[in-house]
Design an enzyme around this catalytic site. Structure first.
Site, PDB file in Angstrom:
ATOM      1  CE1 TYR A   8     -62.800  96.908   7.090  1.00 16.86           C
ATOM      2  CE2 TYR A   8     -61.115  96.428   5.436  1.00 16.86           C
ATOM      3  CZ  TYR A   8     -62.383  96.206   5.970  1.00 16.86           C
ATOM      4  OH  TYR A   8     -63.216  95.293   5.405  1.00 16.86           O
ATOM      5  CB  THR A  65     -71.854  70.038  16.942  1.00 19.59           C
ATOM      6  OG1 THR A  65     -70.976  70.931  17.628  1.00 19.59           O
ATOM      7  CG2 THR A  65     -72.320  68.967  17.911  1.00 19.59           C
ATOM      8  CG  ASP A 117     -61.003  70.881  15.211  1.00 17.70           C
ATOM      9  OD1 ASP A 117     -60.363  71.741  15.844  1.00 17.70           O
ATOM     10  OD2 ASP A 117     -62.234  70.762  15.280  1.00 17.70           O
ATOM     11  CE  LYS A 121     -63.826  75.359  21.763  1.00 19.15           C
ATOM     12  NZ  LYS A 121     -64.545  76.150  20.742  1.00 19.15           N
ATOM     13  NE  ARG A 124     -71.788  68.453  23.211  1.00 19.32           N
ATOM     14  CZ  ARG A 124     -71.599  69.434  22.315  1.00 19.32           C
ATOM     15  NH1 ARG A 124     -70.409  69.936  22.095  1.00 19.32           N
ATOM     16  NH2 ARG A 124     -72.601  69.902  21.616  1.00 19.32           N
ATOM     17  CG  PHE A 151     -76.199  71.148  20.586  1.00 19.25           C
ATOM     18  CD1 PHE A 151     -75.887  70.801  19.291  1.00 19.25           C
ATOM     19  CD2 PHE A 151     -75.359  72.018  21.258  1.00 19.25           C
ATOM     20  CE1 PHE A 151     -74.756  71.302  18.668  1.00 19.25           C
ATOM     21  CE2 PHE A 151     -74.224  72.530  20.646  1.00 19.25           C
ATOM     22  CZ  PHE A 151     -73.926  72.173  19.338  1.00 19.25           C
TER      23      PHE A 151
HETATM   24  N1  PM9 Z   1     -66.442  73.770  20.725  1.00 16.54           N
HETATM   25  C1  PM9 Z   1     -67.373  73.436  22.851  1.00 16.54           C
HETATM   26  O1  PM9 Z   1     -68.039  73.845  23.808  1.00 16.54           O
HETATM   27  C2  PM9 Z   1     -68.144  75.439  21.528  1.00 16.54           C
HETATM   28  C3  PM9 Z   1     -69.254  75.247  20.583  1.00 16.54           C
HETATM   29  S1  PM9 Z   1     -70.225  73.793  20.758  1.00 16.54           S
HETATM   30  C4  PM9 Z   1     -70.949  73.987  22.255  1.00 16.54           C
HETATM   31  O2  PM9 Z   1     -66.731  72.360  22.903  1.00 16.54           O
HETATM   32  C5  PM9 Z   1     -63.948  71.708  18.051  1.00 16.54           C
HETATM   33  C6  PM9 Z   1     -63.264  70.452  18.392  1.00 16.54           C
HETATM   34  C7  PM9 Z   1     -64.666  72.412  19.000  1.00 16.54           C
HETATM   35  C8  PM9 Z   1     -65.342  73.615  18.639  1.00 16.54           C
HETATM   36  C9  PM9 Z   1     -66.152  74.306  19.552  1.00 16.54           C
HETATM   37  C10 PM9 Z   1     -65.237  74.056  17.296  1.00 16.54           C
HETATM   38  C11 PM9 Z   1     -65.908  75.306  16.848  1.00 16.54           C
HETATM   39  C12 PM9 Z   1     -64.519  73.319  16.393  1.00 16.54           C
HETATM   40  N2  PM9 Z   1     -63.888  72.168  16.785  1.00 16.54           N
HETATM   41  O3  PM9 Z   1     -66.986  77.508  18.760  1.00 16.54           O
HETATM   42  O4  PM9 Z   1     -66.731  78.157  16.413  1.00 16.54           O
HETATM   43  O5  PM9 Z   1     -64.707  71.950  20.241  1.00 16.54           O
HETATM   44  O6  PM9 Z   1     -64.947  78.722  18.020  1.00 16.54           O
HETATM   45  O7  PM9 Z   1     -65.267  76.405  17.369  1.00 16.54           O
HETATM   46  C13 PM9 Z   1     -67.270  74.223  21.663  1.00 16.54           C
HETATM   47  P1  PM9 Z   1     -66.035  77.765  17.664  1.00 16.54           P
END
Ligand code: PM9
Length: 488
Positions: free
Chosen positions: A74, A127, A217, A260, A384, A451
């Site tokens: 933990y 988003t 970011d 990513k 998008r 979306f």
């Molecule tokens: N991005 C994408 O597919 C997944 C969620 S929206 C469909 O592009 C940026 C630049 C992103 C992002 C997620 C997040 C959020 C923050 N900043 O999905 O929570 O492209 O891990 O990250 C998506 P998480």
């Protein structure tokens, strides 16, 4: 003279996951069942999944081996310390707080730093980022350079911030109302477009002069570093690793979705250089994510992330990753398909407004195009455009961003060149038959991040999205939109 050689991915395939082929009738039924929203399709009904590059990467054998070394204590898991070392080593920040994914980090940063009435400038909205800023009482202000809003304009750094826009915001509201500048690397909604080091240096200096923090970011910061290496004068001889460290050094911390660049199926982190802010974040993470040494993740997930972070900055990996995106983009451009230029980092963005000029923006051409593509070939893409942009919080009106796009997003290390050929053929076929596609209207609209879960129906009242009566195939002018001078 040296002979030109082809190149291939720097890996071979050890395990395969069979794909299911469907008929057109099955896909028509599936998209109707899904309320004409590709997010609501079952993945078993998808042939080539280009919905997102988020959490969809194929992990390496080293990462899978790392999963077996999960220390599921933990508190104080060994894997947390590996992750902390990897993040410090590759990104260079002092404090590392794991979160379950990117938005977990965005939530904590927004809650800590934003007060009601604050303004948060950024280089185009994302988003989840904007949603958390608004939930904390802040208002996002777009300070990206105007060129990012023009899909046809070729510029190596369309993610750059317009210093005049940033200065004018500071003059208008005062630095005291700006808790931080949010700098997105490889700007997602602009088409995966990078920010230059030169711009980041200037922006960072401007913010320091005004006492405004800069948070990155860093979700696709390694891809951004690669573009800097390839495109920015004076950077050709530098490694991705070295450039990434400089990018991060120009900021006070970052939020990051590790799903990513970092090649994992789940995970994220928040980094901070300020000791007091980091203490507050560690305190807050226990409320929303989990203890500060696991942040909602299993030990094994943190181990895979630590290894993925190191792999993400390898030159051969990145060359193949961006190379595959370029391959798909060039196949489409050769046939005149309107896409965002130049080709960006994580996917190809179809310009739906030019692809389907007969569908008014109020009928969500990008949403319709994503659905039509699925019906045509089982390729799943993502809207998008206006659906993603949501509504203006003051007026309640739909926001219609300049870019109305469909994203064909490439998971890392997952698909082959042949899959790219199939996807390209389908898009090209659809482009030739574009007038057959009809627009959509909402039948259900969720309050947040609509979306993901919204439902639609074709405006014609029919059950299908592709009419049979329009004339096709169509001949197009050279710009692809029917509006260029050559075509009168
Ligand atoms: N991005 C994408 O597919 C997944 C969620 S929206 C469909 O592009 C940026 C630049 C992103 C992002 C997620 C997040 C959020 C923050 N900043 O999905 O929570 O492209 O891990 O990250 C998506 P998480």
């Amino acid at each position: 003279m040296q002979r030109r050689r082809s190149w291939a991915e720097p890996f071979k395939i050890k395990m395969v996951e069979p794909l299911r082929m469907t008929t057109r009738a099955q896909r028509e039924a599936a998209i109707e069942e899904a309320g004409f929203n590709t997010f609501l399709l079952r993945s078993r009904d998808v042939y080539i999944d280009l919905l997102t590059d988020s959490g969809t990467a194929a992990m390496s054998d080293r990462q899978w081996a790392g999963m077996m070394l999960g220390d599921e204590a933990y508190a104080g898991s060994e894997n947390f310390y590996h992750l902390e070392d990897a993040v410090r080593h590759v990104y260079g920040y002092k404090h590392v707080i794991p979160t379950h994914q990117g938005r977990g980090a965005e939530h904590i940063l927004s809650r800590m730093c934003i007060k009601p009435g604050d303004f948060i400038p950024g280089n185009m909205y994302f988003t989840t980022t904007k949603a958390h800023q608004e939930l904390a009482g802040g208002r996002f202000v777009d300070v990206i350079h105007d060129r990012a809003h023009d899909s046809t304009l070729e510029h190596p750094f369309k993610g750059d911030i317009d210093l005049a826009k940033l200065t004018s915001l500071i003059d208008r509201v005062g630095a005291g109302k700006i808790p931080y500048l949010c700098v997105q690397c490889n700007v997602n909604m602009a088409g995966g477009q990078p920010i230059s080091l030169a711009n980041l240096r200037e922006v960072s200096a401007l913010c320091r002069r005004h006492g405004i923090r800069v948070f990155l970011d860093a979700t696709r910061a390694a891809e951004n570093a690669y573009f800097i290496q390839q495109r920015e004068p004076g950077c050709a001889g530098r490694s991705i690793r070295d450039i990434l460290l400089e990018i991060c050094s120009l900021s006070d911390g970052c939020t990051c979705s590790a799903k990513k660049d970092a090649l994992v199926n789940i995970g994220g982190f928040l980094c901070l250089n300020d000791d007091a802010l980091a203490e507050e974040a560690r305190n807050m993470v226990v409320l929303y994510e989990g203890l500060h040494t696991y942040g909602g993740l299993a030990g094994r997930d943190m181990e895979a992330m630590a290894i993925g972070i190191e792999e993400s900055v390898e030159q051969d990996h990145m060359k193949a990753r961006i190379g595959q995106v370029t391959y798909l983009g060039e196949a489409l451009m050769r046939e005149g398909v309107p896409i965002v230029k130049p080709i960006g980092g994580h996917g190809i963005f179809l310009d739906a407004a030019r692809f389907l000029p007969h569908i008014p923006r109020e009928q969500f051409p990008a949403q319709a195009l994503a659905c039509a593509l699925y019906v045509d070939s089982g390729v799943r893409a993502m809207e998008r455009g206006a659906v993603s942009a949501g509504r203006n919080p003051d007026t309640g009106q739909n926001i219609f961003p300049k870019l109305e796009l469909v994203r064909l997003t490439l998971p890392r290390r997952v698909y082959t060149q042949a899959h790219m050929d199939v996807a390209a053929e389908s898009v090209i076929e659809l482009f030739r038959n574009a007038p057959k596609v009809v627009g959509l209207r909402f039948t259900f609209e969720p309050k947040h991040l609509r979306f993901f879960q919204a439902r639609f129906a074709p405006v014609t009242g029919a059950r299908v999205l592709l009419t049979e009566d329009a004339d096709a195939p169509v001949s197009r002018c050279c710009c692809g939109a029917g509006g260029c001078r050559e075509n009168g």
